[in-house]
Enzyme design. Structure first.
Site, PDB file in Angstrom:
ATOM      1  CE1 TYR A 133      -8.655   4.850   0.539  1.00 38.82           C
ATOM      2  CE2 TYR A 133      -9.622   4.256  -1.567  1.00 38.82           C
ATOM      3  CZ  TYR A 133      -8.547   4.275  -0.709  1.00 38.82           C
ATOM      4  OH  TYR A 133      -7.347   3.732  -1.106  1.00 38.82           O
ATOM      5  CG  HIS A 151      -5.754  -3.223  -0.659  1.00 42.81           C
ATOM      6  ND1 HIS A 151      -5.032  -2.499  -1.594  1.00 42.81           N
ATOM      7  CD2 HIS A 151      -5.566  -2.575   0.525  1.00 42.81           C
ATOM      8  CE1 HIS A 151      -4.448  -1.469  -1.001  1.00 42.81           C
ATOM      9  NE2 HIS A 151      -4.759  -1.497   0.288  1.00 42.81           N
ATOM     10  CG  ASP A 161      -2.031   0.980   1.215  1.00 41.26           C
ATOM     11  OD1 ASP A 161      -2.896   0.887   0.335  1.00 41.26           O
ATOM     12  OD2 ASP A 161      -2.021   1.866   2.079  1.00 41.26           O
ATOM     13  CE1 TYR A 169      -5.785   6.959   2.163  1.00 34.95           C
ATOM     14  CE2 TYR A 169      -5.469   6.767   4.531  1.00 34.95           C
ATOM     15  CZ  TYR A 169      -5.695   6.182   3.299  1.00 34.95           C
ATOM     16  OH  TYR A 169      -5.842   4.822   3.208  1.00 34.95           O
TER      17      TYR A 169
END
Length: 325
Positions: free
Chosen positions: A149, A301, A105, A241
């Site tokens: 998201y 994922h 990720d 993020y």
């Protein structure tokens, strides 16, 4: 003693913070595992045990602000440069000269930054789910709706003075931490990109009755929840993020160490606009000349937890091929 009990847990003081590092195995052949979100060191449990059995030393830190590691001062927030600096600090403390990095990720970003910024410290790179992407603005999130998201989570709190929660904080705050981790794991295990309607929150994309994936147990969920109960989500939402474009002064973006990219073909990330074309067009291989790409058809994922035996074998084949002592 179980295999999990053989994993040691230490705390290392780096850059003014006490960072948690899980470790198993001994010797000069070292693998540094870098987690994503909502993951933690624990997400590498199967891989750490497997590489240790094969003669490698496995190290998996919790990033600053994650799990059992200290929170950074709020004024400093957290960014990729901090993560890279922390990782070099950990290696220096442990007197480790060279490692393979394994990133999942957003852990793929520091996994690739290390050979670009500290090439003498890296023997090779393995990433899962996310390929190498040069630093700078990413085009892969464009053309996704407002309810994507990442778009929801990258909106920070309104101000440090008012302390009003951002949309993600308010969304998460309606539930206990265990439920938040469960919902994110369920969402990210699907093959569709998590997108909410305009008047819907991301957490509401999961029905309360939805079961965990069959490869993720209640015991696993408890382990994750305990770690996030310690850290909360303040830093995990900031990093990755809310980190904007960082400048590292990298003049040559080509990665010059051997690399392996493992792609679960059911991973929702593959549906980011333009990402699959980037992987298959040859552009990726121009930036990473010594790259092997391996697809796992049913992999999602969390492929390293979903198909641990298969991923472990891929890791060990790559590590043993490129190890140089």
């Amino acid at each position: 003693m179980t295999q999990m009990d053989q994993i040691k847990h230490n705390f290392i003081h780096v850059n003014g913070l006490k960072l948690h590092v899980a470790e198993i195995g001994t010797g000069p052949k070292v693998v540094l595992f870098l987690h994503g979100f909502p993951e933690i060191w624990y997400s590498w449990r199967y891989q750490m045990i497997a590489v240790a059995k094969s003669g490698f030393r496995a190290i998996a830190p919790d990033y600053r602000g994650y799990g059992l590691s200290d929170q950074p001062p709020e004024s400093e927030k957290a960014c990729h440069a901090d993560i890279v600096s922390d990782l070099i600090g950990i290696l220096d403390h442990l007197e480790i000269k060279k490692v393979f990095t394994v990133g999942k990720d957003f852990g793929a970003r520091p996994a690739y930054l290390l050979p670009l910024l500290h090439p003498e410290r890296i023997s090779g790179v393995i990433t899962l789910g996310v390929p190498y992407v040069p630093m700078g603005p990413s085009n892969f999130k464009q053309h996704l709706p407002e309810g994507f998201y990442v778009s929801r989570w990258e909106v920070s709190r309104l101000s440090f003075i008012s302390q009003k929660p951002g949309r993600a904080e308010a969304d998460f705050g309606r539930f206990d931490i265990k439920t938040v981790v469960k919902n994110v794991y369920i969402l990210f295990s699907k093959s569709d990109v998590p997108i909410a309607a305009e008047n819907q929150e991301i957490m509401d994309l999961v029905q309360p009755s939805t079961l965990l994936p069959p490869w993720f147990t209640e015991e696993d969920l408890d382990s994750y929840a305990k770690l996030y109960e310690n850290s909360g989500f303040q830093t995990p939402l900031q990093m990755p993020y809310r980190v904007k474009n960082e400048e590292f002064g990298i003049k040559d973006p080509v990665v010059k160490v051997p690399c392996l990219f493992i792609m679960g073909m059911q991973d929702y990330v593959l549906k980011f606009p333009g990402l699959e074309a980037y992987i298959r067009s040859g552009t990726l291989n121009q930036l990473v000349p010594d790259l092997d790409t391996i697809e796992i058809p049913e992999g999602g994922h969390f492929v390293q937890e979903q198909f641990p035996d298969q991923v472990n074998q891929l890791l060990l084949t790559f590590l043993n091929k490129h190890i140089q002592l």
